[in-house]
Design an enzyme around this catalytic site. Structure first.
Site, PDB file in Angstrom:
ATOM      1  N   LYS A   1      17.404  21.488  17.078  1.00  0.00           N
ATOM      2  CA  LYS A   1      17.832  22.819  16.968  1.00  0.00           C
ATOM      3  C   LYS A   1      16.107  23.528  16.237  1.00  0.00           C
ATOM      4  CE  LYS A   1      20.633  23.565  14.088  1.00  0.00           C
ATOM      5  NZ  LYS A   1      21.821  23.886  13.159  1.00  0.00           N
TER       6      LYS A   1
ATOM      7  N   ARG B   1      30.294  29.955   9.873  1.00  0.00           N
ATOM      8  CA  ARG B   1      30.806  28.639   9.824  1.00  0.00           C
ATOM      9  C   ARG B   1      32.382  28.848   9.731  1.00  0.00           C
ATOM     10  NH1 ARG B   1      26.663  25.489   6.196  1.00  0.00           N
ATOM     11  NH2 ARG B   1      25.362  24.667   7.938  1.00  0.00           N
TER      12      ARG B   1
ATOM     13  N   ARG C   1      13.124   6.290  13.831  1.00  0.00           N
ATOM     14  CA  ARG C   1      11.950   7.108  13.664  1.00  0.00           C
ATOM     15  C   ARG C   1      11.230   6.952  12.288  1.00  0.00           C
ATOM     16  NH1 ARG C   1      14.955  13.155  13.311  1.00  0.00           N
ATOM     17  NH2 ARG C   1      15.889  12.844  11.173  1.00  0.00           N
TER      18      ARG C   1
ATOM     19  N   ARG D   1      26.653  13.241   9.220  1.00  0.00           N
ATOM     20  CA  ARG D   1      26.544  14.704   9.606  1.00  0.00           C
ATOM     21  C   ARG D   1      27.030  15.116  10.808  1.00  0.00           C
ATOM     22  NH1 ARG D   1      20.516  13.041   9.986  1.00  0.00           N
ATOM     23  NH2 ARG D   1      19.623  13.019   7.709  1.00  0.00           N
TER      24      ARG D   1
END
Ligand code: ZN
Length: 215
Positions: A13, A88, A127, A172
């Site tokens: 994002k 939200r 990563r 998450r």
């Protein structure tokens, strides 16, 4: 155009929002960033938010709405907004419609960057970055050409973020679903939602988003 960009952490994002800012002059209105900026700048809304946060409270919808209003007012008429982290709840979605309408704007699209949860886990867990220059690498997808040496600066130290682990990613994702569940149906009913494959190459995702914006 004014859009809401949705996607769980790791969906890309931030990368896509930065591209929209650079290429289309849009402005990303991220709730967290706006709050930090307002507190730092000491604006009236920032002072209110600071007091609430210092007392350990949650910043109210009214404060967040005021903050978004302030930021929209600072934009030129031709600049589109990218909302990130807001709304939200259904009530916040209504508040956003009002904030936009008051300024002669409207919400044009809700773009969701879709991810495959298992693939996201693999992407995030592998990563790492160069400790010296910050160049990004991945255990499976992008190893340094010479093992243990940064392609960019030649350093030999690398680091991993402690929260880049499977449990964190799955938590998450659950939080993301819980946050978007209250607002997606309403936007679906209005025909505003478009889904883009967030697991594609960054450039391909950008092309897909551009296609949605050009509809
Ligand atoms: Zn490096």
């Amino acid at each position: 155009m004014n859009i809401i960009l949705l996607g769980p952490p790791g969906a890309g994002k931030g990368t896509q929002a930065a591209r929209l800012e650079a290429e289309r002059g849009m402005v990303q209105l991220s709730t967290g960033d706006m709050l930090r900026a307002a507190v730092k700048a000491g604006t009236p809304v920032g002072a209110q938010a600071k007091a609430v946060m210092a007392a350990g409270g949650l910043v109210s919808d009214a404060i967040v709405s005021a903050l978004i209003g302030e930021n929209l007012d600072a934009m030129t008429a031709g600049q589109g907004a990218i909302f990130d982290g807001f709304p939200r709840t259904a009530a916040q979605a209504d508040a956003l419609d009002l904030l936009l309408a008051e300024r002669g704007r409207r919400l044009d699209r809700v773009i969701e960057l879709e991810v495959d949860e298992d693939a996201l886990v693999e992407r995030v867990v592998g990563r790492f970055t160069c400790a010296n220059c910050g160049a990004g690498y991945h255990d499976r997808f992008k190893r340094p050409v010479a093992d243990g040496t940064c392609d960019v600066c030649g350093a030999h130290e690398f680091k991993r973020r402690p929260d880049d682990n499977e449990a964190t990613v799955r938590t998450r994702m659950a939080v993301y679903r819980a946050e978007t569940a209250p607002i997606l149906p309403g936007y679906e009913a209005r025909g505003l939602v478009r889904r883009v494959d967030g697991m594609a190459e960054i450039a391909e995702v950008t092309v897909a988003i551009e296609a949605v914006l050009g509809e």
